[in-house]
Design an enzyme around this catalytic site. Sequence first.
Site, PDB file in Angstrom:
ATOM      1  N   GLU A 131      34.784   7.870  -8.862  1.00 31.55           N
ATOM      2  CA  GLU A 131      34.377   6.915  -9.222  1.00 31.55           C
ATOM      3  C   GLU A 131      35.256   6.882 -11.067  1.00 31.55           C
ATOM      4  OE1 GLU A 131      34.255   3.760  -8.605  1.00 31.55           O
ATOM      5  OE2 GLU A 131      33.722   3.632  -6.167  1.00 31.55           O
ATOM      6  N   ASP A 278      42.380   2.968   0.971  1.00 31.27           N
ATOM      7  CA  ASP A 278      43.141   2.645   0.607  1.00 31.27           C
ATOM      8  C   ASP A 278      43.865   2.783  -0.492  1.00 31.27           C
ATOM      9  OD1 ASP A 278      41.325   2.635  -0.604  1.00 31.27           O
ATOM     10  OD2 ASP A 278      40.324   0.775  -1.037  1.00 31.27           O
ATOM     11  N   GLU A 372      32.731  -8.735   2.897  1.00 31.05           N
ATOM     12  CA  GLU A 372      33.598  -7.230   2.751  1.00 31.05           C
ATOM     13  C   GLU A 372      33.302  -7.261   3.915  1.00 31.05           C
ATOM     14  OE1 GLU A 372      31.442  -4.488   0.339  1.00 31.05           O
ATOM     15  OE2 GLU A 372      33.558  -5.712  -0.027  1.00 31.05           O
ATOM     16  N   GLU A 390      40.049  -7.388  -5.494  1.00 30.85           N
ATOM     17  CA  GLU A 390      42.029  -6.684  -5.242  1.00 30.85           C
ATOM     18  C   GLU A 390      42.379  -8.084  -4.234  1.00 30.85           C
ATOM     19  OE1 GLU A 390      39.043  -3.515  -4.981  1.00 30.85           O
ATOM     20  OE2 GLU A 390      38.766  -5.356  -3.965  1.00 30.85           O
TER      21      GLU A 390
END
Length: 738
Positions: A131, A278, A372, A390
Amino acid sequence: MGGGLARAPPLGVLVALLWAPLAAGAAAVGAAEKSRLRDQVVEMFDHAYGSYMKHAYPADELMPLSCRGRVRGMEPSRGDVDDALGKFSLTLIDTLDTLVVLNKLDEFEDAVRKVVLDVRLDNDVVVSVFETNIRVLGGLLGGHIMADMLKAQNVRLQWYKGELLHLARDLGYRLLPAFNTTSGLPYPRVNLRYGVLSPNSRTGTELDTCTACAGTMILEFAALSRLTQETVFEDTARRALDVLWEKRQKGNDLVGTVINIHNGDWVRRDSGVGAGIDSYYEYLMKAYILLGDDTYLERFNAHYMAIMKYISQPPLLLNVHMHNPTVSIRSWMDSLLAFFPGLQVLRGDLKPAIETHEMLYQVTKQHKFLPEAFTSDFAVYWAQHPLRPEFAESTYFLYKATRDPYYLQVGKSIVESLNEYARVACGFAAVQDVRTGRHEDRMDSFFLAEMFKYLYLLFSEKRDLPLDIEDYIFTTEAHLLPLSLSTARPPCPRNMTMFRRGHGEEEIFTRSCPSAQTLFPNNPTFTRTIRDAHKQLLQPGAERLALFRGIEFPLHDTRMEPLEILKNMGLTLLPLGDRSMQLTGIRHKVKGSLVLSEPYQACAAISNRKEVQGKMALAQRGECMFATKARNLQEAGASAVIFIDNAEGSCSEEMVLFQMVGDGSTGDIVIPLVFLFQKEGQVLLDALSQHRNVDVLLATKPMFLGEEKTDQPLSASQLHEAATETRTMMLTSAPDQA
């Protein structure tokens, strides 16, 4: 364009090729409406950013319901979610290049000054390497690149002397200690002041990390190397990618989701394109485009062929076992995979991109936002929506590739949902449950960094932008890195992939730029034809998608009284006098006295171990994963655990049945576990507060109905298996929190 393995074209070239056949269709959406939506996005951004600056700065995040900043250590812990916070004004840094894209140049200059004057990185705080890289390092680099551009144009920041790049370099060196492992894979966390493994670091005991966490460093680290001429960052990120490539399943080119950082063994062997994996795929493709190294294209193409063979089952994207990819290993999809259609656009594979995007749009329309996680029949599996961008990202790329005005309508629906269901007085609040609309006191930095950037670009024209967006590529956090970096350093000769020629079938665009004539062979209705086949997926009476290879996971709502719900979930309450209550009358069961866990959320070591020993513990959902709570209570000697929802007022009458999730390695948890919504759980809490002793019986529905005939006691594993046939929820594998 011609074939061969020469440098990939800038994204702008790719998009220009794809625009031509359908450009005329854009006229179907009026310029005035498009301009209005662009202005509305700007107004929404002003509301969100202004609220952060007014109520939260210099804190890392805004708490939009409380109208104050979230400072780590001063608010209740949210577990791993808080690892993004480092006391470095996260939201401001993450938003820097968004300010430029939206033409907020005065605000941008002011923000750069604030970062230079106020932000300090020498903080004794443990942060997520992943992150911090994508949000903070990426934000500093994007801000520096924008500042340099504006300074060179004599537009703003004539005082700027690369201060953001100096901060980025400082941060890069603070992240490097995480890579000091035998394998070269990084620790998942690092202390900004003390690094890893030092006496004061409070980190370095971790054994594993996610594939995306290790494989999503190359863009930022390589950009930092090429801007500073210090090669250590790019070389370090390359090494981690080399390990992931080497550890792939050689027979099918799939990788798992969690890997041991010391020996490279796979800890979780599920393979998909969503959470935990991802951006690893995303960064292989984009590293080729940004850095000009054929190695990344070779690897991406090998993985992509495996994805399309085993994982892609249009419109769905499944999770399979990396060693046995014909087996689907979970019944649901997570929202993070919504980025994948955008990545497919980048590769030129539009048909499956359109199919998956349309499926996601249908789910979004049903629930207002993308949950989610959702099941194979598109019911809510995990109801939270933390304002993830996204889906908007893929919508932008599909519109840019096709110029189909349909995607402007999709973007408009995103704008309307955000304004109607997420907007609050102090910004925009995450949605805790898309079924009820209940808010969460949370506005993540990525909402400003990504959502508004993609929406603004969707509705804007080139003349609306202060830069040529075709000269940049987006990181996974939507930060802008210039394609000119490809000339700053030659490809590394040591980093060549031994690609097996002839392994699998190469697709038409594996080694060449996408051809507009091939994608759209004189057929301007191409996208609509593909979409129409998937518009009825969620309609009542539509044929069920039996795509999980024979496995069905229905989740039906119910309307029963709390005590009846308890019975069907394997719990029955019977009063046995004035001072006690007991569950009894069944021969084959797991039975025990109730005791409240201390701490109630059971995320730390259990302090009332003597009371818990041999008892059935009550624990509250929240702050950490169910598996963590279960292990803590199992270690304390609990015979079973009943988890009670932390969402006030939740009940089975209104909520879809809930399935608890684990952390991917729950085989060590052998005690029975049950989840109750708040209303049903309150029955037990009330009983415990009113009576000195409350005994509880856990059993399966067939037992309560008299259908269980065996005279042998059930083992824990048998109880787990039987309970999954009823309304009792047991642990499964998933990368999220309790």
